[in-house]
Design an enzyme around this catalytic site. Structure first.
Site, PDB file in Angstrom:
ATOM      1  N   SER A  46       0.870  -1.166   0.000  1.00  0.00           N
ATOM      2  CA  SER A  46       0.000   0.000   0.000  1.00  0.00           C
ATOM      3  C   SER A  46       0.910   1.219   0.000  1.00  0.00           C
ATOM      4  CB  SER A  46      -0.891  -0.021   1.244  1.00  0.00           C
ATOM      5  OG  SER A  46      -1.873   0.984   1.137  1.00  0.00           O
ATOM      6  N   GLU A  47       0.790   2.070  -1.013  1.00  0.00           N
ATOM      7  CA  GLU A  47       1.834   3.072  -1.248  1.00  0.00           C
ATOM      8  C   GLU A  47       1.905   4.163  -0.184  1.00  0.00           C
ATOM      9  OE1 GLU A  47      -0.685   2.465  -3.364  1.00  0.00           O
ATOM     10  OE2 GLU A  47      -1.498   4.310  -4.256  1.00  0.00           O
TER      11      GLU A  47
END
Lengths: 220, 235
Positions: A46-47
């Site tokens: 998840s960036e």
């Protein structure tokens, strides 16, 4: 019959390989997490700063400090690590993420992608999309084949670009295309959705494409 | 030197001026310095350039500084959750510079590390690269992006000690560490404050050199933008 959203996600899950680090975009790509084959080790990134994303929490166990890039509450796993946004995009830009699966508004036969802006209408921003398509090893787009009856697979994007020559594979509700990005190979139809005909795909596609000799198809 | 301030208002007093550049940590409403933002609202400074990944939502985060019209320009990657932002922008009342999220994070990291510019593939061939210097390395094209610094950075941390060493919690870390390093003055609101020596030095995320002012903000109400859950399966 065209594929449903779940069937498109299930098809996208076939691009996963054991040991992959994968970034899933918002929308249909998020559903791909439901189709990771049992026994396959895939870590989701998840960036906003997390590797090893777990499922949604049980009601009452939500943690405001633990969200995914879509701002949804999630959980951690035994494999989870947290890091800053700079480290996160270092991972992405540095080519350490194996696969990104994301949505799109337009894709061209040479792999150009537009998915972040409609001038005068939608002012939201690109978030991490430009970084992902520029840095991740393999980019898969999952999208509806048309929008309001108009093709989304085009010769040239009409909307502002997210990246040029970045898409490797496009999965729509009608078909699957591979793209030999950045070379003269162009786009190739490799698979038809269940019961969809080649004529139907041709009628709904502006982009030029070849048809694979071993085109996968099922009788209607 | 005492870095601890009694409340958010005191921590922000005397360091704000009209037209200044502010960095504000957080991703969405996760890990945002809400009480420091409220103090900026109360101190009424205006024409701010604000660097933050998002612009809050209506009524929370940076949304409250949009409501009070204290922001002149935003540098962000995604502002889609804020309707007031869209209204002010489309009406020409607000300047906006979109940066790809990773480019924004790296610009801040670079600024804090004394790096004036760097080259990245992100955005090459798009609107983002227009008017910027391009360079070839090993057959690929890169665009030059500038480092960013701020007059004041405001961050949120889970734990801090009296020296200013900070620890963040889970995904509330996000942009906070880079912003702490890129502010000429950095103010941290922390949920737990402890004497120097109580944080394991190996566990520090942001060393105290980057933090000039700390305020203890216990029991803050953390907001969730998209509460998503799964059903419990009966045993």
């Amino acid at each position: 019959m065209a594929w449903t959203r779940d069937q498109m996600a299930e098809r996208a899950a076939k691009e996963l390989r054991d040991g992959f680090y994968v970034n899933l975009g918002i929308g249909i790509p998020t559903l791909v997490a439901n189709f990771i084959p049992a026994g396959m080790d895939v870590q989701l990134q998840s960036e906003n700063g997390m590797l090893g994303m777990g499922p949604f929490p049980f009601e009452g166990e939500e943690d405001a400090d633990l969200i995914n890039a879509g701002k949804q509450t999630i959980t951690e796993l035994a494999t989870t690590s947290y890091f800053s946004s700079a480290d996160s995009f270092g991972m992405i830009r540095g080519g350490h993420i194996d696969l990104a699966i994301l949505g799109a508004m337009e894709v061209t036969e040479r792999g150009d992608l537009a998915n972040w802006m409609i001038p005068g209408k939608m002012v939201k921003g690109m978030g991490g999309a430009m970084d992902l398509v520029a840095g991740v090893k393999r980019v898969v787009v999952v999208m509806e084949h048309t929008a309001k009856g108009q093709p989304k697979l085009l010769h040239h994007c009409t909307l502002p670009l997210t990246g040029t020559a970045v898409v490797d594979l496009v999965i729509t509700d009608l078909a699957v295309f591979s793209i030999d990005k950045g070379s003269s190979g162009g786009m190739t139809l490799i698979e038809l959705a269940d019961g969809v005909t080649l004529d139907e795909v041709k009628a709904n596609t502006e982009a030029n494409f070849k048809v694979a000799a071993d085109l996968k198809t099922k009788a209607a | 030197m005492n870095k601890i301030f009694p409340d958010a208002h005191a921590a922000m007093a005397g360091i704000l001026k009209d037209g200044m550049t502010l960095m504000s940590g957080g991703f969405g409403l996760c890990g945002i310095p809400q009480l420091l933002i409220e103090a900026i609202r109360d101190l009424k400074v205006k024409d701010l350039t604000v660097i933050s990944n998002n612009a809050g939502v209506d009524g929370a985060g940076l949304g409250i500084l949009l409501e009070s019209r204290q922001i002149k320009k935003m540098i962000s990657s995604y502002v889609g959750e804020n309707k007031l932002f869209e209204r002010q922008f489309l009406a020409g009342e607000l300047e906006l510079e979109f940066n790809p999220q990773g480019t924004l994070a790296e610009r801040i990291r670079a600024g804090g590390a004394g790096i004036p510019a760097f080259l990245t593939k992100t955005g090459v061939g798009t609107l983002i690269a227009e008017g910027k210097e391009l360079r070839d390395f090993d057959g690929a094209v890169y665009v030059m992006e500038r480092g960013l610094v701020a007059d004041v950075s405001i961050v949120h941390a889970y734990k801090g000690d009296t020296e200013g060493n900070l620890i963040y919690r889970k995904t509330a870390r996000n942009f906070n560490p880079m912003m702490a390093s890129a502010g000429k003055i950095t103010v941290a609101q922390v949920e737990h404050i402890v004497p120097a020596g109580e944080i394991d030095p190996d566990a520090v995320h942001t060393p105290g050199i980057f933090v000039q002012r700390i305020v203890h903000t216990p029991n803050i109400a953390k907001l969730i933008e998209k509460r998503t859950t799964r059903p419990r399966i009966a045993a």
